[in-house]
Design a protein around this motif. Structure first.
Motif, PDB file in Angstrom:
ATOM      1  N   UNK A  61       0.841  -1.195   0.000  1.00 60.70           N
ATOM      2  CA  UNK A  61       0.000   0.000   0.000  1.00 60.70           C
ATOM      3  C   UNK A  61       0.881   1.252   0.000  1.00 60.70           C
ATOM      4  N   UNK A  62       0.592   2.175  -0.913  1.00 62.11           N
ATOM      5  CA  UNK A  62       1.336   3.420  -0.974  1.00 62.11           C
ATOM      6  C   UNK A  62       2.721   3.296  -1.589  1.00 62.11           C
ATOM      7  N   UNK A  63       3.039   2.160  -2.123  1.00 63.17           N
ATOM      8  CA  UNK A  63       4.356   1.920  -2.712  1.00 63.17           C
ATOM      9  C   UNK A  63       4.195   1.893  -4.224  1.00 63.17           C
ATOM     10  N   UNK A  64       4.410   3.047  -4.870  1.00 60.36           N
ATOM     11  CA  UNK A  64       4.215   3.114  -6.308  1.00 60.36           C
ATOM     12  C   UNK A  64       5.489   3.432  -7.081  1.00 60.36           C
ATOM     13  N   UNK A  65       6.498   4.028  -6.441  1.00 61.91           N
ATOM     14  CA  UNK A  65       7.698   4.358  -7.207  1.00 61.91           C
ATOM     15  C   UNK A  65       8.608   3.139  -7.324  1.00 61.91           C
ATOM     16  N   UNK A  66       9.466   3.162  -8.321  1.00 61.48           N
ATOM     17  CA  UNK A  66      10.309   2.014  -8.644  1.00 61.48           C
ATOM     18  C   UNK A  66      11.234   1.603  -7.511  1.00 61.48           C
ATOM     19  N   UNK A  67      11.775   2.563  -6.779  1.00 62.16           N
ATOM     20  CA  UNK A  67      12.703   2.212  -5.701  1.00 62.16           C
ATOM     21  C   UNK A  67      11.988   1.496  -4.561  1.00 62.16           C
ATOM     22  N   UNK A  68      10.780   1.915  -4.246  1.00 65.22           N
ATOM     23  CA  UNK A  68      10.004   1.258  -3.196  1.00 65.22           C
ATOM     24  C   UNK A  68       9.650  -0.170  -3.618  1.00 65.22           C
ATOM     25  N   UNK A  69       9.197  -0.319  -4.854  1.00 67.67           N
ATOM     26  CA  UNK A  69       8.847  -1.650  -5.361  1.00 67.67           C
ATOM     27  C   UNK A  69      10.088  -2.529  -5.430  1.00 67.67           C
ATOM     28  N   UNK A  70      11.226  -1.946  -5.801  1.00 65.25           N
ATOM     29  CA  UNK A  70      12.479  -2.701  -5.851  1.00 65.25           C
ATOM     30  C   UNK A  70      12.866  -3.219  -4.471  1.00 65.25           C
ATOM     31  N   UNK A  71      12.601  -2.446  -3.433  1.00 63.20           N
ATOM     32  CA  UNK A  71      12.875  -2.908  -2.063  1.00 63.20           C
ATOM     33  C   UNK A  71      12.057  -4.148  -1.737  1.00 63.20           C
ATOM     34  N   UNK A  72      10.804  -4.154  -2.145  1.00 60.75           N
ATOM     35  CA  UNK A  72       9.953  -5.323  -1.922  1.00 60.75           C
ATOM     36  C   UNK A  72      10.502  -6.513  -2.702  1.00 60.75           C
ATOM     37  N   UNK A  73      10.887  -6.283  -3.955  1.00 58.46           N
ATOM     38  CA  UNK A  73      11.472  -7.353  -4.763  1.00 58.46           C
ATOM     39  C   UNK A  73      12.755  -7.891  -4.156  1.00 58.46           C
ATOM     40  N   UNK A  74      13.576  -6.998  -3.593  1.00 54.27           N
ATOM     41  CA  UNK A  74      14.811  -7.424  -2.937  1.00 54.27           C
ATOM     42  C   UNK A  74      14.518  -8.297  -1.733  1.00 54.27           C
ATOM     43  N   UNK A  75      13.501  -7.920  -0.967  1.00 55.57           N
ATOM     44  CA  UNK A  75      13.121  -8.720   0.202  1.00 55.57           C
ATOM     45  C   UNK A  75      12.606 -10.092  -0.214  1.00 55.57           C
ATOM     46  N   UNK A  76      11.995 -10.151  -1.399  1.00 53.61           N
ATOM     47  CA  UNK A  76      11.505 -11.439  -1.912  1.00 53.61           C
ATOM     48  C   UNK A  76      12.611 -12.257  -2.570  1.00 53.61           C
ATOM     49  N   UNK A  77      13.740 -11.617  -2.855  1.00 52.56           N
ATOM     50  CA  UNK A  77      14.860 -12.309  -3.493  1.00 52.56           C
ATOM     51  C   UNK A  77      14.658 -12.563  -4.976  1.00 52.56           C
ATOM     52  N   UNK A  78      13.919 -11.676  -5.652  1.00 49.80           N
ATOM     53  CA  UNK A  78      13.656 -11.854  -7.079  1.00 49.80           C
ATOM     54  C   UNK A  78      14.469 -10.849  -7.897  1.00 49.80           C
ATOM     55  N   UNK A 127      18.529  -2.845 -10.270  1.00 52.10           N
ATOM     56  CA  UNK A 127      18.786  -1.490 -10.755  1.00 52.10           C
ATOM     57  C   UNK A 127      17.701  -0.506 -10.305  1.00 52.10           C
ATOM     58  N   UNK A 128      16.613  -1.003  -9.746  1.00 53.86           N
ATOM     59  CA  UNK A 128      15.478  -0.182  -9.315  1.00 53.86           C
ATOM     60  C   UNK A 128      15.000   0.730 -10.444  1.00 53.86           C
ATOM     61  N   UNK A 129      14.811   0.110 -11.631  1.00 50.01           N
ATOM     62  CA  UNK A 129      14.322   0.906 -12.761  1.00 50.01           C
ATOM     63  C   UNK A 129      13.280   0.126 -13.547  1.00 50.01           C
ATOM     64  N   UNK A 130      12.406   0.865 -14.192  1.00 49.61           N
ATOM     65  CA  UNK A 130      11.336   0.276 -14.990  1.00 49.61           C
ATOM     66  C   UNK A 130      11.914  -0.132 -16.344  1.00 49.61           C
ATOM     67  N   UNK A 131      11.722  -1.396 -16.698  1.00 42.94           N
ATOM     68  CA  UNK A 131      12.196  -1.905 -17.984  1.00 42.94           C
ATOM     69  C   UNK A 131      11.146  -1.748 -19.078  1.00 42.94           C
ATOM     70  N   UNK A 132       9.876  -1.878 -18.718  1.00 44.75           N
ATOM     71  CA  UNK A 132       8.795  -1.779 -19.702  1.00 44.75           C
ATOM     72  C   UNK A 132       7.492  -1.448 -18.984  1.00 44.75           C
ATOM     73  N   UNK A 133       6.579  -0.818 -19.727  1.00 44.23           N
ATOM     74  CA  UNK A 133       5.248  -0.482 -19.211  1.00 44.23           C
ATOM     75  C   UNK A 133       4.209  -0.847 -20.265  1.00 44.23           C
ATOM     76  N   UNK A 134       2.994  -1.107 -19.807  1.00 38.21           N
ATOM     77  CA  UNK A 134       1.891  -1.335 -20.732  1.00 38.21           C
ATOM     78  C   UNK A 134       0.579  -0.978 -20.055  1.00 38.21           C
ATOM     79  N   UNK A 135      -0.384  -0.615 -20.874  1.00 33.74           N
ATOM     80  CA  UNK A 135      -1.729  -0.303 -20.393  1.00 33.74           C
ATOM     81  C   UNK A 135      -2.733  -1.012 -21.285  1.00 33.74           C
TER      82      UNK A 135
END
Length: 81
Positions: free
Chosen positions: A2-19, A46-54
């Motif tokens: 919740x409230x985690x929308x920027x790439x660095x915040x999401x990357x932290x979650x991914x790091x905690x998951x080990x992905x 790298x905490x960066x967006x590689x691709x986006x889609x809508x």
């Protein structure tokens, strides 16, 4: 997430998951006519967006699972993975 929308915040979650990569997104309803799916593929290290889609679907349809699958396939294809 919740409230985690920027790439660095999401990357932290991914790091905690080990992905290495993480797909994050949201679904919004536009009035009562359509649902809008937005996804992004994030390189966790790298905490960066590689691709986006809508994608857009009629509201209250069973098309959303198919759209999610198509969107993820496009993310992977666009990122070159």
């Amino acid at each position: 997430a919740m409230g985690c929308e920027d790439s660095s915040c999401i990357a932290e979650i991914g790091g905690a998951l080990g992905v290495q990569y993480l797909v994050a997104g949201k679904i919004a309803q536009v009035e009562e006519e359509a649902s809008v799916l937005t996804l992004k593929l994030i390189d966790v290290k790298a905490a960066r967006v590689l691709a986006r889609t809508t994608r857009t679907a009629e509201a209250k349809t069973s098309a959303l699972p198919r759209l999610i699958g198509e969107a993820v396939q496009q993310l992977v294809g666009d990122s070159g993975l």
